[in-house]
Design a protein around this motif. Structure first.
Motif, short mmCIF file in Angstrom:
data_model
loop_
_atom_site.label_atom_id
_atom_site.label_comp_id
_atom_site.label_asym_id
_atom_site.label_seq_id
_atom_site.Cartn_x
_atom_site.Cartn_y
_atom_site.Cartn_z
N LEU A 1 1.02 -1.16 -0.18
CA LEU A 1 0.22 -0.02 -0.11
C LEU A 1 0.88 1.37 0.07
N PHE A 2 0.60 2.14 -0.78
CA PHE A 2 1.21 3.35 -1.01
C PHE A 2 1.10 4.05 0.32
N SER A 3 -0.09 4.27 0.87
CA SER A 3 -0.43 5.00 2.35
C SER A 3 0.59 4.44 3.28
N ASP B 1 -6.04 5.13 -2.35
CA ASP B 1 -4.85 4.92 -1.54
C ASP B 1 -3.86 6.04 -1.57
N GLN B 2 -3.65 6.53 -2.74
CA GLN B 2 -2.72 7.48 -2.95
C GLN B 2 -3.12 8.90 -2.11
N MET C 1 0.68 12.80 4.85
CA MET C 1 1.78 13.90 4.82
C MET C 1 1.32 15.26 5.25
N TRP C 2 0.08 15.63 4.70
CA TRP C 2 -0.59 16.68 4.77
C TRP C 2 -1.14 17.28 6.31
N VAL C 3 -1.94 16.27 6.87
CA VAL C 3 -2.47 16.73 8.09
C VAL C 3 -1.67 16.04 9.31
#
Length: 220
Positions: A11-13, A176-177, A184-186
Motif C-alpha cells: 500500500l502506498f499509504s 490509497d494515494q 503527509m498533509w495533516v
C-alpha cells in the motif's frame, strides 16, 4: 521487521506513513536523546579519547559546521522530500532495493540535520537559533503540506507500479494515494506545528524575567 514495513510493499499509504515515521518521529527523538554520547561509553577509554579528538578535527568540524547551517539543512531536507517523491525517482526506488535503501537513508539523514537545527542549535538559547528554528519549521510545514495536497487532490495515480499491489488487497489505487497524501498533509503538518510551539515556548520562558520570590532581593 515491523508489520508496517511489510504492508508498505503493498500500500502506498503505508509506505508514506513509514516515511513520516522516519522523518517526524525517529529523527527528532534521535536528536533530543543524543544516543551517540551514550554509545561512546561502550568503547575503552583510549578509543573514546581518539574518537573525541577525531570529531574535533577540522576535517569533521568544517563539513559539520556547513551541513548544520539552518539554510543548508532545510534545503537538503526539502530536496530529499520533493526529489524522491517525484514519480520517476519514486518508481525507481520501488523497483531497486539498493536505491530504496538510499531513499530511506536520505530521508533519515536529512531529517536528522533538519531537526538538529531545530532542537540542537536552538537548545543553546540564542535568539537567532530559535528564530531560525521556528522559520524552518513553518516553511517546512507549508511545503510538505503542499506536496501532501498535490498527492491528495491529484486526478490520477502518480505511481503506476503501486496499482497492482493495491488492487490485490482490494483497495482503490487513487484512494490509497489520497490517503497517503493526507498522512503527509495533516499529521505531518501537525508535527511541525507542535515542534514550532515547543521551540517558541522554550524561547519565551528563557526570555522571561525571573520572578521575585522568597529569599530573592527586590531591586531598588
Amino acid at each position: 521487521m515491523s508489520p508496517l514495513h511489510a504492508l508498505s510493499e503493498w500500500l502506498f499509504s503505508a509506505h508514506m506513513l513509514q516515511h513520516e515515521l522516519l522523518m517526524l518521529v525517529a529523527a527528532p527523538l534521535l536528536v533530543i536523546g543524543r544516543p551517540l554520547a551514550m554509545w561512546l561509553w561502550a568503547f575503552p577509554a583510549v578509543a573514546r579519547m581518539r574518537i573525541g579528538a577525531a570529531t574535533r578535527s577540522r576535517w569533521i568540524k568544517r563539513p559539520w559546521r556547513f551541513l548544520s547551517l539552518p539554510i543548508v539543512a532545510w534545503t537538503l531536507h526539502a530536496a530529499a522530500l520533493w526529489c524522491w517523491h517525484a514519480p520517476r525517482f519514486f518508481e525507481t526506488a520501488l523497483a531497486r532495493p539498493g536505491i530504496h535503501t538510499l531513499q530511506h537513508t536520505s530521508f533519515l539523514g536529512s531529517a536528522l540535520l533538519f531537526w538538529w537545527t531545530v532542537f540542537g542549535r536552538a537548545s543553546e538559547g540564542h535568539g537567532a537559533a530559535n528564530a531560525h528554528a521556528m522559520l524552518s519549521l513553518f516553511t517546512t510545514m507549508v511545503h510538505t503540506g503542499a506536496l501532501g495536497a498535490l498527492l491528495t487532490l491529484a486526478p490520477g495515480v502518480w505511481y503506476p507500479s503501486c496499482m497492482e499491489t493495491t488492487r490485490a488487497l482490494g483497495f482503490d489505487p487513487l484512494q490509497d494515494q489520497q490517503l497517503g497524501g493526507l498522512v503527509m498533509w495533516v499529521p505531518g503538518g501537525l508535527a511541525y506545528l507542535i515542534g514550532g510551539l515547543v521551540v517558541g515556548a522554550r524561547w519565551l520562558m528563557r526570555r522571561a524575567p525571573p520572578r521575585v520570590g522568597v529569599g530573592m532581593p527586590r531591586e531598588g
